[in-house]
Design a protein around this motif. Structure first.
Motif, PDB file in Angstrom:
ATOM      1  N   THR A   1      52.314 -32.987  20.511  1.00 27.19           N
ATOM      2  CA  THR A   1      51.493 -31.866  21.201  1.00 27.19           C
ATOM      3  C   THR A   1      51.282 -30.854  19.750  1.00 27.19           C
ATOM      4  OG1 THR A   1      51.512 -29.986  22.657  1.00 27.19           O
ATOM      5  CG2 THR A   1      53.583 -30.154  21.393  1.00 27.19           C
ATOM      6  N   GLY A   2      50.013 -30.209  19.885  1.00 31.41           N
ATOM      7  CA  GLY A   2      49.692 -29.384  18.714  1.00 31.41           C
ATOM      8  C   GLY A   2      50.708 -28.207  18.764  1.00 31.41           C
ATOM      9  N   THR A   3      51.222 -28.195  17.614  1.00 32.75           N
ATOM     10  CA  THR A   3      52.309 -26.860  17.294  1.00 32.75           C
ATOM     11  C   THR A   3      52.048 -26.367  16.026  1.00 32.75           C
ATOM     12  OG1 THR A   3      54.008 -28.418  18.196  1.00 32.75           O
ATOM     13  CG2 THR A   3      54.608 -26.478  16.775  1.00 32.75           C
ATOM     14  N   PRO A   4      51.778 -25.016  16.129  1.00 33.28           N
ATOM     15  CA  PRO A   4      51.619 -24.181  15.045  1.00 33.28           C
ATOM     16  C   PRO A   4      52.725 -24.264  13.900  1.00 33.28           C
ATOM     17  CG  PRO A   4      51.255 -22.882  16.995  1.00 33.28           C
ATOM     18  CD  PRO A   4      51.903 -24.083  17.320  1.00 33.28           C
ATOM     19  N   PRO A   5      52.316 -24.463  12.743  1.00 37.67           N
ATOM     20  CA  PRO A   5      53.103 -24.596  11.787  1.00 37.67           C
ATOM     21  C   PRO A   5      53.942 -23.320  11.547  1.00 37.67           C
ATOM     22  CG  PRO A   5      51.143 -25.138  10.833  1.00 37.67           C
ATOM     23  CD  PRO A   5      51.035 -24.742  12.285  1.00 37.67           C
ATOM     24  N   PRO A   6      55.397 -23.651  11.340  1.00 42.03           N
ATOM     25  CA  PRO A   6      56.457 -22.445  11.268  1.00 42.03           C
ATOM     26  C   PRO A   6      55.856 -21.506   9.754  1.00 42.03           C
ATOM     27  CG  PRO A   6      57.505 -24.345  10.767  1.00 42.03           C
ATOM     28  CD  PRO A   6      56.319 -24.798  11.027  1.00 42.03           C
ATOM     29  N   VAL A   7      56.295 -20.065   9.997  1.00 39.43           N
ATOM     30  CA  VAL A   7      56.226 -19.288   8.960  1.00 39.43           C
ATOM     31  C   VAL A   7      57.409 -18.905   8.372  1.00 39.43           C
ATOM     32  CG1 VAL A   7      55.227 -17.142   8.118  1.00 39.43           C
ATOM     33  CG2 VAL A   7      53.986 -18.536   9.568  1.00 39.43           C
ATOM     34  N   LYS A   8      57.729 -19.108   7.235  1.00 46.03           N
ATOM     35  CA  LYS A   8      59.223 -18.659   6.677  1.00 46.03           C
ATOM     36  C   LYS A   8      59.192 -17.552   5.562  1.00 46.03           C
ATOM     37  CE  LYS A   8      60.616 -23.384   7.665  1.00 46.03           C
ATOM     38  NZ  LYS A   8      60.899 -24.827   6.874  1.00 46.03           N
ATOM     39  N   ASP A   9      59.924 -16.728   5.797  1.00 46.42           N
ATOM     40  CA  ASP A   9      60.323 -15.720   4.912  1.00 46.42           C
ATOM     41  C   ASP A   9      59.025 -15.095   4.237  1.00 46.42           C
ATOM     42  OD1 ASP A   9      62.907 -16.152   4.941  1.00 46.42           O
ATOM     43  OD2 ASP A   9      62.607 -18.114   3.225  1.00 46.42           O
ATOM     44  N   ASP A  10      57.963 -14.628   5.114  1.00 46.14           N
ATOM     45  CA  ASP A  10      56.759 -13.809   4.567  1.00 46.14           C
ATOM     46  C   ASP A  10      56.071 -14.482   3.618  1.00 46.14           C
ATOM     47  OD1 ASP A  10      57.485 -11.748   6.605  1.00 46.14           O
ATOM     48  OD2 ASP A  10      58.453 -10.675   4.827  1.00 46.14           O
ATOM     49  N   ALA A  11      56.136 -15.937   3.493  1.00 51.88           N
ATOM     50  CA  ALA A  11      55.264 -16.565   2.629  1.00 51.88           C
ATOM     51  C   ALA A  11      54.733 -18.058   3.519  1.00 51.88           C
ATOM     52  CB  ALA A  11      56.170 -17.261   1.558  1.00 51.88           C
ATOM     53  N   PRO A  12      53.724 -17.784   4.260  1.00 48.38           N
ATOM     54  CA  PRO A  12      53.307 -18.880   4.795  1.00 48.38           C
ATOM     55  C   PRO A  12      52.815 -20.162   4.067  1.00 48.38           C
ATOM     56  CG  PRO A  12      51.923 -16.946   5.211  1.00 48.38           C
ATOM     57  CD  PRO A  12      52.871 -16.483   4.098  1.00 48.38           C
ATOM     58  N   SER A  13      53.320 -21.367   4.629  1.00 48.86           N
ATOM     59  CA  SER A  13      52.852 -22.436   3.744  1.00 48.86           C
ATOM     60  C   SER A  13      51.439 -22.654   4.099  1.00 48.86           C
ATOM     61  CB  SER A  13      53.440 -23.730   4.805  1.00 48.86           C
ATOM     62  OG  SER A  13      52.956 -23.854   5.967  1.00 48.86           O
ATOM     63  N   VAL A  14      50.942 -23.654   3.120  1.00 48.24           N
ATOM     64  CA  VAL A  14      49.418 -24.048   3.355  1.00 48.24           C
ATOM     65  C   VAL A  14      49.092 -24.428   4.578  1.00 48.24           C
ATOM     66  CG1 VAL A  14      47.825 -25.773   2.465  1.00 48.24           C
ATOM     67  CG2 VAL A  14      49.604 -24.818   0.670  1.00 48.24           C
ATOM     68  N   ALA A  15      49.705 -25.174   5.480  1.00 51.77           N
ATOM     69  CA  ALA A  15      49.463 -25.579   6.590  1.00 51.77           C
ATOM     70  C   ALA A  15      49.394 -24.439   7.528  1.00 51.77           C
ATOM     71  CB  ALA A  15      50.605 -26.572   7.096  1.00 51.77           C
ATOM     72  N   ALA A  16      50.410 -23.722   7.688  1.00 53.60           N
ATOM     73  CA  ALA A  16      50.227 -22.285   8.087  1.00 53.60           C
ATOM     74  C   ALA A  16      49.161 -21.538   7.896  1.00 53.60           C
ATOM     75  CB  ALA A  16      51.555 -21.278   8.064  1.00 53.60           C
ATOM     76  N   ARG A  17      48.880 -21.279   6.611  1.00 47.61           N
ATOM     77  CA  ARG A  17      47.555 -20.402   6.396  1.00 47.61           C
ATOM     78  C   ARG A  17      46.489 -21.152   6.938  1.00 47.61           C
ATOM     79  NH1 ARG A  17      48.654 -16.757   2.057  1.00 47.61           N
ATOM     80  NH2 ARG A  17      50.483 -16.759   1.223  1.00 47.61           N
ATOM     81  N   THR A  18      46.284 -22.347   6.817  1.00 45.05           N
ATOM     82  CA  THR A  18      45.159 -23.250   7.046  1.00 45.05           C
ATOM     83  C   THR A  18      45.003 -23.225   8.771  1.00 45.05           C
ATOM     84  OG1 THR A  18      45.213 -24.925   5.260  1.00 45.05           O
ATOM     85  CG2 THR A  18      43.833 -25.708   7.263  1.00 45.05           C
ATOM     86  N   TYR A  19      45.904 -23.301   9.529  1.00 42.33           N
ATOM     87  CA  TYR A  19      46.266 -23.099  10.835  1.00 42.33           C
ATOM     88  C   TYR A  19      45.565 -21.873  11.492  1.00 42.33           C
ATOM     89  CZ  TYR A  19      47.915 -22.523  15.765  1.00 42.33           C
ATOM     90  OH  TYR A  19      47.668 -22.302  16.965  1.00 42.33           O
ATOM     91  N   ARG A  20      46.120 -20.648  10.482  1.00 38.88           N
ATOM     92  CA  ARG A  20      45.877 -19.289  11.068  1.00 38.88           C
ATOM     93  C   ARG A  20      44.419 -19.149  10.878  1.00 38.88           C
ATOM     94  NH1 ARG A  20      49.610 -15.634   8.370  1.00 38.88           N
ATOM     95  NH2 ARG A  20      48.501 -15.984   6.541  1.00 38.88           N
ATOM     96  N   LEU A  21      43.778 -19.466   9.806  1.00 42.05           N
ATOM     97  CA  LEU A  21      42.464 -19.245   9.562  1.00 42.05           C
ATOM     98  C   LEU A  21      41.480 -19.944  10.353  1.00 42.05           C
ATOM     99  CD1 LEU A  21      40.486 -17.915   7.594  1.00 42.05           C
ATOM    100  CD2 LEU A  21      40.566 -19.873   5.933  1.00 42.05           C
TER     101      LEU A  21
END
Length: 143
Positions: free
Chosen positions: A21-41
């Motif tokens: 299933t499509g799962t948003p990448p987790p965000v850890k310690d107020d430093a989103p990963s590249v995947a999390a930033r890409t997903y969010r955008l």
């Protein structure tokens, strides 16, 4: 257009993607990963940005490049080869297909959704009525 842009293309999840299933990448310690930033955008702005826009914006945000410096920074950034979204963890790990429309603008589709199934089955066409180019995200491991 940067060499990372796609037009009338659907990037399906990688053959070895573990997500069902499509799962948003987790965000850890107020430093989103590249995947999390890409997903969010992309998810917050479907069909608003091209691959080139997304890849550079994520880079610029991670490196805190001021808005007034981004035009020149983008030119420098794309003076070198950059990986495209086929190498993104969204399609390799988190279960997201990426559609680029006729203008090259992107939207995400979860691997378990009906729209995703339409894209990979060939039931979706470009605005001109031509079949979309179908490609896969890069595998995480060698075949």
């Amino acid at each position: 257009m940067e060499r990372v842009d796609y037009v009338d293309t659907f990037i399906a999840v990688a053959e070895d993607c573990p997500a069902t299933t499509g799962t948003p990448p987790p965000v850890k310690d107020d430093a989103p990963s590249v995947a999390a930033r890409t997903y969010r955008l992309i998810s917050a702005h479907p069909y608003e940005f091209t691959s080139g826009d997304v890849i550079f914006t994520v880079f610029a945000d991670r490196h805190a490049i001021p808005d007034e410096d981004r035009v020149n920074a983008r030119l420098e950034f794309y003076a070198r080869s950059q990986p495209c979204l086929r190498s993104s963890q969204l399609g390799k790990r988190y279960g997201w297909g990426i559609h680029a429309d006729a203008r090259g603008h992107l939207a995400l589709y979860a691997v378990d959704g009906p729209e995703y199934a339409d894209f990979v089955s060939g039931r979706r066409f470009s605005d001109s009525g031509e079949p979309l180019t179908l490609t896969e995200a890069m595998r995480s491991s060698r075949a």
